[in-house]
Scaffold this active site. Structure first.
Site, short mmCIF file in Angstrom:
data_model
loop_
_atom_site.label_atom_id
_atom_site.label_comp_id
_atom_site.label_asym_id
_atom_site.label_seq_id
_atom_site.Cartn_x
_atom_site.Cartn_y
_atom_site.Cartn_z
N THR A 1 -1.08 11.90 -4.53
CA THR A 1 -0.03 10.89 -4.74
C THR A 1 -0.46 9.85 -5.79
O THR A 1 0.20 9.67 -6.81
CB THR A 1 0.28 10.19 -3.40
OG1 THR A 1 0.59 11.19 -2.45
CG2 THR A 1 1.45 9.24 -3.54
N LYS B 1 -10.40 1.59 0.06
CA LYS B 1 -10.72 0.36 0.81
C LYS B 1 -11.73 0.63 1.92
O LYS B 1 -12.60 -0.21 2.18
CB LYS B 1 -9.45 -0.28 1.37
CG LYS B 1 -8.71 0.47 2.41
CD LYS B 1 -7.53 1.32 2.06
CE LYS B 1 -6.86 1.37 0.78
NZ LYS B 1 -5.79 2.23 0.50
N LYS C 1 -8.94 -3.80 4.29
CA LYS C 1 -8.45 -4.62 3.17
C LYS C 1 -8.79 -6.10 3.39
O LYS C 1 -9.16 -6.80 2.44
CB LYS C 1 -6.93 -4.43 3.03
CG LYS C 1 -6.55 -3.01 2.65
CD LYS C 1 -5.06 -2.76 2.86
CE LYS C 1 -4.68 -1.32 2.55
NZ LYS C 1 -3.35 -0.95 3.01
N1 HSE Z 1 -1.54 3.44 4.65
C1 HSE Z 1 -1.47 2.23 3.90
C2 HSE Z 1 -0.24 1.44 4.30
C3 HSE Z 1 -1.40 2.43 2.42
O1 HSE Z 1 0.56 1.89 5.11
O2 HSE Z 1 -0.09 0.34 3.81
C4 HSE Z 1 -2.73 2.71 1.83
O3 HSE Z 1 -3.64 1.70 2.10
#
Ligand code: HSE
Length: 437
Positions: free
Chosen positions: A13, A105, A205
């Site tokens: 992606t 991350k 994050k």
């Molecule tokens: N899976 C994450 C989200 C996106 O739903 O924000 C990638 O960090």
């Protein structure tokens, strides 16, 4: 300016989006940069996909190590994710004197201290704008735009999947499990949604943002993580009646005793802009002592939004070719030798306001008993809501919003409330943040 030659690891992606954005916007990027960025090799386990996306314009391989060891390549873009192979590839690229761009991350939150040390020793750049909040340039804002400030706190909706689920629960009155199935069907949620719904992705994050905000090493292992799986539609609706939205927030604050680093469902006053960030969107509020609160909003995931951040990092690296480390922005905002290992506060030491929901017999004196428990522990009540018992029932839901207290004091109060004879079931506790100052 010398052309920047890029090796891409992963053309799924985000990798596909990166290829598309670089190709489509090549002319504008060149006009900004005064030079070119060119993808010269792509590695993916799915060779057919790699050939299809690149249309035969670029060398493809299924061996990622061939890319990190390719002497022609200046910068490796790591988009394969995970901790193990990704770590080896990134460290090999660094050892080979290549710059690295990563959207990973998890890798940085868990192994970032080692990776940045290795990069500093080799004098190469590791750029990671795409690792936090996808397309929102929050790393640049924290590291550069706000560098005059002492950062006081950071709070963000930094997981789109859970924000989508919470928005659907609220709008459609559906239970968590039902919305999760729908989110999986629509491709928002992974088949194994654990990282998202348990708050682990948000904690990765948050760990990165906190490290930059407060000048400390990554301390993911001390982050408090609580997801949204136990949230009920009842709590979302009661919160709404009281003027609040429930969001999965990552919160990091500098307190006197240490740093708070916590991810959990949180009530936010609905009048805050961030309370109105819905669907799969992300937003981060950063409070600096000079600037006050600042808000950053945008798409936190997806092919091109994430590619937007990856390509911006490549533009920076292209511009910085030939510079020395001291001419560049420090990896994590503060120079590595100036980082301080600040203690992360255990959740019981954190201060917060609270939403409590309890179920009590509808009898005289019950409310007085509950408020006495709170008063005895110096917990001040901010608002209350009592629902009439449903037809034929003798117990009612009571919702209490409190002012700020320490978590361990609140837990003691909850234990005392649960011990009252009129209380029918366990007390539901959700933390609450005003995000105003
Ligand atoms: N899976 C994450 C989200 C996106 O739903 O924000 C990638 O960090």
């Amino acid at each position: 300016m010398k052309e920047l030659k890029v090796g891409l690891l992963g053309i799924g992606t985000v990798g596909g989006g990166t290829y598309t954005v670089i190709t489509r916007n090549q002319a504008d990027i060149a006009r900004r940069l005064g030079g070119n960025i060119r993808i010269v090799q792509v590695a993916d386990r799915n060779l057919e996909l790699a050939k299809q996306v690149t249309g035969g314009q670029v060398a493809v391989t299924d061996d990622a190590f061939a890319v990190v060891n390719n002497p022609e390549i200046d910068v490796v873009v790591e988009l394969i994710g995970g901790y193990t192979v990704a770590k080896e590839l990134v460290l090999t690229a660094i050892a080979n004197g290549k710059h690295v761009v990563t959207a990973n991350k998890a890798l940085l939150a868990v192994h970032g201290n080692e990776i940045f040390k290795a990069a500093a020793d080799k004098g190469v750049i590791v750029a990671f704008e795409a690792a936090v909040a996808g397309g929102i340039p929050i790393i640049k804002a924290l590291r550069e735009g706000l560098s005059a400030n002492k950062i006081e706190w950071v709070a963000g909706i930094i997981n789109g999947t859970t924000n989508f689920i919470l928005t659907e629960m609220r709008d459609k009155g559906l239970a968590f499990a039902d919305v999760l199935k729908e989110a999986q069907r629509l491709g928002y949620a992974e088949a194994d949604p654990t990282f998202d719904v348990e708050g682990i992705d948000a904690a990765h994050k948050l760990t990165i943002m906190a490290s930059i905000a407060f000048g400390m090493p990554m301390q993911f292992e001390h982050a408090y993580t609580e997801g949204i799986t136990k949230l009920t539609i009842k709590d979302i609706q009661y919160a709404q009646e009281l003027g609040y939205r429930v969001k999965l927030l990552g919160i990091s604050k500098k307190a006197e005793a240490g740093v708070e680093l916590r991810v959990h469902p949180t009530l936010i006053p609905e009048k805050r802009l961030i309370a109105n960030v819905d669907g799969a969107m992300n937003a981060v509020v950063v409070k600096g002592d000079a600037v006050g609160p600042t808000l950053y909003y945008g798409a936190g995931a997806g092919a091109e939004p994430t590619a937007s951040a990856v390509v911006a990092d490549l533009v920076d690296i292209a511009r910085l070719q030939g510079t020395k480390a001291e001419q560049r922005v420090a990896y994590l905002g503060y120079q590595l030798d100036q980082q301080q290992v600040l203690p992360i506060l255990p959740i019981v030491e954190v201060h917060s306001a609270y939403y409590l929901r309890l179920r009590a017999s509808d009898k005289p004196g019950v409310m007085a008993d509950i408020t006495k428990v709170l008063a005895d522990l110096q917990i001040s009540i901010d608002a209350m809501l009592q629902k009439e018992p449903a037809e034929g029932e003798s117990e009612a839901d009571i919702v209490i919003l409190t002012h700020t207290t320490q978590e361990k004091i609140m837990d003691a109060a909850i234990a005392n409330i649960e011990a009252l004879p009129a209380i029918a079931a366990g007390v539901t506790k959700i933390r609450m943040e005003a995000l105003s100052r």
